[in-house]
Design an enzyme around this catalytic site. Structure first.
Site, PDB file in Angstrom:
ATOM      1  N   LYS A 494       0.845  -1.211   0.052  1.00  0.00           N
ATOM      2  CA  LYS A 494       0.073  -0.010   0.146  1.00  0.00           C
ATOM      3  C   LYS A 494       0.833   1.224   0.028  1.00  0.00           C
ATOM      4  O   LYS A 494       2.052   1.039   0.266  1.00  0.00           O
ATOM      5  CB  LYS A 494      -0.921  -0.070   1.172  1.00  0.00           C
ATOM      6  CG  LYS A 494      -0.137  -0.085   2.644  1.00  0.00           C
ATOM      7  CD  LYS A 494      -1.071  -0.174   3.677  1.00  0.00           C
ATOM      8  CE  LYS A 494      -0.322  -0.514   5.120  1.00  0.00           C
ATOM      9  NZ  LYS A 494      -0.967  -1.103   6.166  1.00  0.00           N
ATOM     10  N   TYR A 718      16.563  31.374   5.703  1.00  0.00           N
ATOM     11  CA  TYR A 718      15.420  32.337   6.072  1.00  0.00           C
ATOM     12  C   TYR A 718      15.768  32.425   7.746  1.00  0.00           C
ATOM     13  O   TYR A 718      16.045  31.574   8.398  1.00  0.00           O
ATOM     14  CB  TYR A 718      14.241  31.542   5.878  1.00  0.00           C
ATOM     15  CG  TYR A 718      13.650  31.360   4.399  1.00  0.00           C
ATOM     16  CD1 TYR A 718      13.450  32.503   3.605  1.00  0.00           C
ATOM     17  CD2 TYR A 718      13.787  30.416   3.600  1.00  0.00           C
ATOM     18  CE1 TYR A 718      13.039  32.925   2.544  1.00  0.00           C
ATOM     19  CE2 TYR A 718      13.148  30.128   2.333  1.00  0.00           C
ATOM     20  CZ  TYR A 718      13.036  31.310   1.567  1.00  0.00           C
ATOM     21  OH  TYR A 718      12.672  31.341   0.306  1.00  0.00           O
TER      22      TYR A 718
HETATM   23  C1  LIG Z   1      -0.115  -2.034   7.120  1.00  0.00           C
HETATM   24  C2  LIG Z   1      -0.739  -3.273   7.252  1.00  0.00           C
HETATM   25  C3  LIG Z   1       0.002  -4.429   7.731  1.00  0.00           C
HETATM   26  C4  LIG Z   1       1.424  -4.253   7.633  1.00  0.00           C
HETATM   27  O1  LIG Z   1       2.106  -3.860   9.021  1.00  0.00           O
HETATM   28  P1  LIG Z   1       3.682  -3.548   9.064  1.00  0.00           P
HETATM   29  O2  LIG Z   1       3.647  -3.110  10.360  1.00  0.00           O
HETATM   30  O3  LIG Z   1       4.174  -2.547   7.938  1.00  0.00           O
HETATM   31  O4  LIG Z   1       4.147  -4.872   8.731  1.00  0.00           O
HETATM   32  C5  LIG Z   1      -0.600  -5.760   8.011  1.00  0.00           C
HETATM   33  N1  LIG Z   1      -2.068  -5.639   8.164  1.00  0.00           N
HETATM   34  C6  LIG Z   1      -2.753  -4.579   7.816  1.00  0.00           C
HETATM   35  C7  LIG Z   1      -4.140  -4.792   8.067  1.00  0.00           C
HETATM   36  C8  LIG Z   1      -2.419  -3.221   7.413  1.00  0.00           C
HETATM   37  O5  LIG Z   1      -3.135  -2.162   7.282  1.00  0.00           O
END
Ligand SMILES: *Cc1c(COP(=O)(O)O)cnc(C)c1O
Length: 823
Positions: A494, A718
């Site tokens: 994702k 800045y």
């Molecule tokens: C993002 C996510 C993961 C992976 O989590 P990590 O901590 O990056 O390993 C697993 N399950 C769900 C539902 C997620 O949203």
């Protein structure tokens, strides 16, 4: 002509198979993957069963494409209309392939070095190829062809001209090494090391090592690292009589490392051999390169190289990861860099890769190719063969560089162009157009093609995010080795693969047979499908308006509540789809998306009436797997989850998978792995363990645009917030908060790495730039700067920002170009 070639009758005999159909076919090439058959001439296709794939199903399509020789298993019924083809019928196609290779190997009487070990096989092999290839005709495994299929295909390349064979052998379960030994018949054996990789099918490290050492049963000499006691003891016990040559820091090592020192990107090593010491400089400074260099040096000594020759060759070693480096180029092109070896096989392999990359975005394909040196094939045969090859592979344009290839211009097509030297091409590049093309750059070392790729690179010396796909796969395998063999692995890609590029990450993982991919939204899944990803994909936050898209692209929704369930069921009913799979999410304490645990019974009642919907899995997300403070709560969540899953499974009357663990969960709660785990941040090298066993994947790099001396009393940036010591020096970097360098790292909070030294950011970070303090350092403009990477971890930057690595990674803006490395 040195191509391996046998009549089909010889092959049938070698395979102990029965020959049907045409008996006049000649075989020059072996294939097992129908996607990699480009020119049907001379191809013998092995219909091999693997997992759910049955090679038999590809025979018909390959026949249509002109392939006329097949090895098939007994149950295959040879169709009458294929009577002009040859069929060799065997018990087991894989074994037939191995038998053929083994017999082929027996024809040659030459030294063959077999390399095994957990890590470094490919690099040691490639480096040996580099250093020995100048004086010997070396035949070696392509890339990391070291499996039950890869080894026979490698051995097939031995030919009359071969003077030395170097092959890798890798195993993943007991019993496999015997067949590899039988194929390779090595005379020399080298083990690089022994570690956790591919441990899942072995009861212990010891067992795996003993299995690997079977490879050396008949060799004369064994090469290994004396410092590794387990290896040393096993070899002494198994092969007391064999000659042994060792490397290491142990005083008894034949090649002894006395000292080493990293300096300026190089490594100075002082070594000892037969009581004489000598120096070698490696063009790399990392520990792993040192590990891999020692066996290479030992083999050179064994082959009779002098100290001077060794030093000269080692200083010229090329990084193996340079193969298949991909860079965004000018005019939206994609540059694939393979400018470090140039034999015929590696050209074929590289063209496969070009084909894949070209197909992905419908790009035109261009090959920039130098004279091929050291091929052992006469030019008048070689160049027409290359001309054929690129035509068959559909390479639209060839740019040839070198007097030899230019001399054969008439074999090629009218729109192919030729230049006598690299220099000539460099002058011409500004006049050429490369719009949207995929460009493979492949040249012998002496042609210095890195100058071409530099010129074709989009923006030289700009900020870029480097993604090391080898490290990613290493991490993937490390996690896999923690799982039970039947536990599946879903990789979360994702948010554009945690900022690293969803497609590239997914494609690398798909190649290594990841079971599932996870994305947040349907759009992300659709992009992956359009780019050719076929692995099952779960969408974590499906939206009602995306259901059409989801069914069309075979994306599987996470169903987290009755509203979305109802909407999805209605959609499926209307769409006329057959059975459709869903994944049920239960909220066991995270209080994000998910059914309530109490919903279980009602859910069963609802689902029983929807016979087109099949529940593929039930899962939950854990709120605190990375910290022992929450361990009791984690167990509580698992308890609620199991109850929920039990009710669903019992109610529905069929088995559904269960999964709960994220990266930290896999590391800390292997007992809760159930049927699948969901790996995210761990892929990128972030671990929750006190001793991080993972490799860093992502490096944010930039360069010094300008260096300035700042007079006493002057301020920087800045709001005049920055200052350095009296008459100090600052470097201006072309990276600012718009690139994802968080502005809270201003004024000394953040640091970057320049030549191994941490330099603080001075003053306020600007939108597109920032300044760092380089007082007292002697560096030029254009010097490389690491914002985070191997030696300057991302996690530290995250801590300084009081956030987590996830946020840092996903904040790198899209304008920062992504560069991928892969072996
Ligand atoms: C993002 C996510 C993961 C992976 O989590 P990590 O901590 O990056 O390993 C697993 N399950 C769900 C539902 C997620 O949203």
């Amino acid at each position: 002509m040195t191509l391996t070639s046998y009549s089909i009758q010889q092959i049938a005999q070698m395979a102990s198979g029965r020959l049907f159909g045409n008996i006049t076919t000649v075989v020059t090439k072996l294939a097992y993957d129908s996607r990699l058959v480009f020119n049907p001439a001379g191809v013998l296709f092995f219909a091999i069963k693997s997992g759910h794939l049955n090679g038999n199903t590809f025979v018909n399509a390959l026949y249509q494409r002109g392939v006329r020789a097949f090895v098939v298993e007994k149950e295959y019924e040879i169709p009458n209309e294929m009577n002009d083809a040859s069929f060799i019928v065997v018990e087991n196609s894989l074994q037939a392939l191995q038998r053929i290779a083994s017999t082929h190997r027996s024809v040659f009487n030459l030294p063959v070095l077999a390399i095994t070990g957990s890590n470094g096989k490919t690099i040691v092999k490639e480096w040996l190829g580099q250093v020995l290839g100048d004086s010997l005709k070396v035949t070696r495994s392509p890339r990391s062809f070291n499996s039950q299929i890869g080894v026979p295909l490698s051995v097939w390349q031995l030919n009359d001209e071969s003077e030395f064979g170097i092959f890798e052998a890798g195993i993943s379960k007991p019993g496999e090494m015997d067949s590899l030994r039988e194929i390779l018949k090595p005379t020399l054996g080298l083990i690089t090391n022994i570690g956790a990789a591919h441990q899942e099918n072995f009861s212990s490290l010891d067992e795996k090592l003993r299995e690997k050492l079977i490879l050396f049963k008949d060799v004369d000499t064994v090469f290994y690292k004396l410092d590794d006691e387990l290896i040393h003891h096993s070899i002494m016990k198994l092969y007391p009589q064999k000659e042994k040559l060792t490397w290491g820091i142990h005083p008894d090592s034949n090649l002894r490392l006395l000292s080493s020192e990293a300096d300026n990107g190089q490594l100075q090593m002082t070594l000892q051999w037969q009581k004489k010491s000598f120096n070698v400089i490696l063009p790399f400074s990392d520990k792993i390169s040192q590990e891999n260099a020692l066996p290479v040096i030992l083999l050179m000594l064994y082959k009779g190289f002098g100290f001077d020759g060794i030093s000269r060759f080692m200083l010229q070693l090329q990084p193996v990861a340079m193969r298949m480096e991909q860079i965004e180029g000018i005019d939206g092109s994609l540059i694939i860099n393979d400018s470090y070896n140039s034999d015929f096989t590696s050209l074929e392999v590289a063209l496969d890769f070009l084909e894949q990359q070209g197909r992905k975005k419908g790009r035109q394909r261009t090959l920039i190719l130098s004279d091929l040196l050291q091929t052992g094939i006469e030019p008048k045969i070689l160049y027409p063969r290359i001309a054929d090859l690129i035509k068959i592979r559909g390479v639209e344009r060839l740019i040839g560089v070198g007097s030899e290839i230019a001399g054969y211009a008439s074999c090629f097509r009218p729109n192919d162009s030729f230049y006598k030297t690299t220099e000539e091409l460099l002058t011409a590049i500004p006049r050429l157009s490369f719009r949207n093309e995929a460009i493979l750059i492949k040249g012998a070392r002496s042609f210095e093609f890195e100058r071409i790729s530099e010129q074709l690179e989009q923006k030289q010396h700009s900020t870029c995010l480097e993604i090391n796909l080898n490290a990613l796969i290493y991490n993937f395998k490390t996690f896999k080795s923690r799982l039970n063999p039947q536990t599946r692995l879903l990789a979360m890609v994702k948010a554009s693969g945690y900022g690293s590029g969803a497609f590239e990450i997914a494609s690398a993982l798909q190649h290594h047979k990841v079971d599932y991919l996870g994305v947040a939204f349907a759009d992300e899944g659709m992009e992956l499908r359009k780019a050719g990803i076929q692995t099952p994909i779960m969408v974590m936050s499906p939206e009602v308006k995306s259901f059409n898209q989801m069914l069309q692209y075979k994306l599987e929704p996470e169903i987290y509540g009755f509203r979305i369930l109802e909407a999805f069921c209605q959609h499926v009913a209307k769409s006329g789809e057959e059975e459709t799979g869903i994944h049920l999410k239960v909220d066991t304490g995270m209080h994000r998306l998910g059914f309530y645990p109490e919903d279980a019974e009602e859910l069963v009642v609802y689902l029983k009436k929807r016979n087109k919907i099949r529940v593929l899995s039930v899962f939950t997300h854990l709120a605190g797997t990375d910290d022992s403070v929450y361990d009791a709560f984690t167990s509580q969540q698992i308890g609620r989850f199991s109850t929920f899953a039990d009710i669903i499974e019992k109610g529905l009357g069929y088995r559904v998978w269960r999964h709960a663990l994220n990266s930290a969960g896999i590391e800390r709660f292997p007992q809760y792995q159930f049927d699948m785990v969901r790996l995210g941040i761990g892929l990128y090298g972030v671990s929750s363990l006190p001793e991080n066993p993972l490799l860093n994947v992502v490096t944010l790099k930039t360069y010094v645009s300008q260096i300035k001396t700042v007079k006493t009393g002057e301020t920087i940036g800045y709001s005049r917030r920055g200052s350095v010591s009296a008459n100090g020096r600052i470097a201006v970097l072309p990276i600012g908060y718009a690139d994802g360098l968080n502005r809270r790292l201003s004024n000394g909070v953040g640091q970057v790495l320049v030549r191994g030294k941490l330099c603080p950011i001075v003053g306020n970070i600007c939108m597109d730039m920032c300044m760092i303090d380089v007082s007292g350092m002697d560096i030029p403009e254009g010097e490389e700067v690491v914002v985070f990477g191997d030696e300057h971890p991302l996690t530290q930057m995250a801590e300084k920002l009081d956030t987590i690595p996830y946020e840092v990674l996903t904040s790198i803006s899209q304008r920062v170009k992504r560069v991928y490395f892969k072996e």
